[in-house]
Design a protein around this motif. Structure first.
Motif, mmCIF file in Angstrom:
data_model
loop_
_atom_site.group_PDB
_atom_site.id
_atom_site.type_symbol
_atom_site.label_atom_id
_atom_site.label_comp_id
_atom_site.label_asym_id
_atom_site.label_seq_id
_atom_site.Cartn_x
_atom_site.Cartn_y
_atom_site.Cartn_z
ATOM 1 N N ALA A 14 -2.578 4.884 1.662
ATOM 2 C CA ALA A 14 -4.424 3.836 1.345
ATOM 3 C C ALA A 14 -5.479 4.387 1.914
ATOM 4 O O ALA A 14 -5.360 4.040 3.255
ATOM 5 C CB ALA A 14 -4.127 2.882 1.151
ATOM 6 N N SER A 73 -7.262 1.371 -7.017
ATOM 7 C CA SER A 73 -6.475 2.620 -7.739
ATOM 8 C C SER A 73 -5.236 2.083 -7.216
ATOM 9 O O SER A 73 -4.496 2.047 -6.017
ATOM 10 C CB SER A 73 -7.152 3.919 -6.813
ATOM 11 O OG SER A 73 -7.848 4.305 -7.413
ATOM 12 N N SER A 97 -3.505 2.304 -3.878
ATOM 13 C CA SER A 97 -3.781 3.369 -3.198
ATOM 14 C C SER A 97 -4.872 3.888 -2.586
ATOM 15 O O SER A 97 -5.184 4.455 -1.734
ATOM 16 C CB SER A 97 -3.471 4.740 -3.885
ATOM 17 O OG SER A 97 -4.192 4.921 -5.389
ATOM 18 N N SER A 98 -5.746 2.973 -3.043
ATOM 19 C CA SER A 98 -7.213 2.872 -2.547
ATOM 20 C C SER A 98 -7.873 1.407 -3.344
ATOM 21 O O SER A 98 -7.588 1.397 -4.704
ATOM 22 C CB SER A 98 -8.415 4.275 -3.024
ATOM 23 O OG SER A 98 -8.629 4.426 -4.313
ATOM 24 N N VAL A 141 -0.762 3.351 -8.066
ATOM 25 C CA VAL A 141 0.067 4.272 -8.164
ATOM 26 C C VAL A 141 1.587 3.464 -8.413
ATOM 27 O O VAL A 141 2.019 2.350 -7.738
ATOM 28 C CB VAL A 141 0.500 5.260 -6.873
ATOM 29 C CG1 VAL A 141 1.809 6.183 -7.941
ATOM 30 C CG2 VAL A 141 -0.569 6.190 -6.872
ATOM 31 N N THR A 184 5.852 3.257 -8.465
ATOM 32 C CA THR A 184 6.401 3.886 -7.370
ATOM 33 C C THR A 184 8.215 2.443 -8.361
ATOM 34 O O THR A 184 8.071 2.298 -8.802
ATOM 35 C CB THR A 184 6.645 3.126 -6.070
ATOM 36 O OG1 THR A 184 6.294 2.412 -6.315
ATOM 37 C CG2 THR A 184 5.138 3.981 -5.546
ATOM 38 N N LEU A 238 0.390 -1.229 -0.194
ATOM 39 C CA LEU A 238 0.137 -0.147 -0.184
ATOM 40 C C LEU A 238 1.073 1.603 -0.168
ATOM 41 O O LEU A 238 2.008 1.137 0.154
ATOM 42 C CB LEU A 238 -0.775 -0.050 1.446
ATOM 43 C CG LEU A 238 -1.774 -1.165 1.264
ATOM 44 C CD1 LEU A 238 -2.481 -0.682 2.899
ATOM 45 C CD2 LEU A 238 -3.092 -1.043 0.377
ATOM 46 N N THR A 239 0.193 2.555 -0.846
ATOM 47 C CA THR A 239 1.248 3.639 -0.403
ATOM 48 C C THR A 239 0.605 4.074 1.180
ATOM 49 O O THR A 239 -0.207 3.573 1.770
ATOM 50 C CB THR A 239 0.845 4.128 -1.607
ATOM 51 O OG1 THR A 239 -0.927 5.032 -0.958
ATOM 52 C CG2 THR A 239 0.967 4.504 -3.332
ATOM 53 N N GLU A 240 1.012 5.264 2.009
ATOM 54 C CA GLU A 240 1.080 5.463 2.646
ATOM 55 C C GLU A 240 -0.136 6.043 3.247
ATOM 56 O O GLU A 240 -0.432 5.570 4.206
ATOM 57 C CB GLU A 240 2.481 6.671 2.463
ATOM 58 C CG GLU A 240 1.980 7.156 4.446
ATOM 59 C CD GLU A 240 3.231 6.883 5.061
ATOM 60 O OE1 GLU A 240 2.814 7.141 6.281
ATOM 61 O OE2 GLU A 240 4.051 6.279 5.010
ATOM 62 N N LYS A 285 1.551 0.582 -6.412
ATOM 63 C CA LYS A 285 1.020 0.628 -4.728
ATOM 64 C C LYS A 285 -0.423 0.470 -4.820
ATOM 65 O O LYS A 285 -0.356 1.449 -5.877
ATOM 66 C CB LYS A 285 2.309 1.035 -3.996
ATOM 67 C CG LYS A 285 3.206 0.780 -3.696
ATOM 68 C CD LYS A 285 3.985 -0.550 -2.995
ATOM 69 C CE LYS A 285 5.301 -0.649 -2.674
ATOM 70 N NZ LYS A 285 5.693 -1.549 -2.103
#
Length: 162
Positions: free
Chosen positions: A58, A130, A141-142, A132, A134, A54-56, A139
């Motif tokens: 998420a 969703s 994001s949601s 992203v 990287t 996950l992104t930070e 990763k």
């Protein structure tokens, strides 16, 4: 000369198109693989693996239609990872027929899914994920998803473990 230029353009397009298609196919496969990796981490009840996907910031958004209207439940990725990372029943989420859209470093994976707890059907729906891209790969994001307990079409994957 015009005919030669058009022929040269067509030849260049033929040479470039397979590489572009292969790159798009690889990107789509990578985005779907990131979603599958999340499902695998959920099945393993591995909160650390979930956090790594996950992104930070998420977010998870669950929706369910009820007699009172649509219920919405939101949680952060950290909350989700902490919850799933605890001992508990066996979880299995399966996807099929994913539709992937990619533009540059963003992607959306829209896919039907079914969800099983301890081998028993729990619910089905649509996952809209969703992502992203990287330096570490795709990763999440949601995730927004529907949660339906009735009227689910049988999965083309058949029964779990079958």
């Amino acid at each position: 000369m015009r005919k030669f230029g058009a022929t040269l353009l067509l030849a260049a397009a033929i040479l470039v198109t397979p590489a572009a298609v292969a790159a798009q196919d690889d990107a789509e496969a990578g985005a779907v693989a990131a979603v599958q990796a999340l499902f695998d981490a959920m099945a393993a009840r591995d909160g650390d693996a979930i956090r790594g996907l996950l992104t930070e910031g998420a977010m998870f958004v669950a929706t369910a239609e009820t007699a009172d209207g649509v219920q919405v439940r939101e949680s952060t990725g950290a909350e989700f990872a902490a919850s799933i990372g605890q001992p508990g029943p066996a979880l299995l989420e399966r996807l099929w027929d994913p539709h992937v859209m990619i533009e540059g470093p963003i992607a959306v994976v829209w896919t039907p899914y079914d969800f099983h707890v301890d081998g028993e059907f729990s619910h089905c729906g649509i996952d809209a994920v969703s992502l992203v891209h990287t330096s570490d790969g795709w990763k999440i994001s949601s995730i927004a998803y529907t949660r339906e307990t009735e009227g689910c079409e049988p999965s083309p994957l058949g029964p779990p473990g079958g």
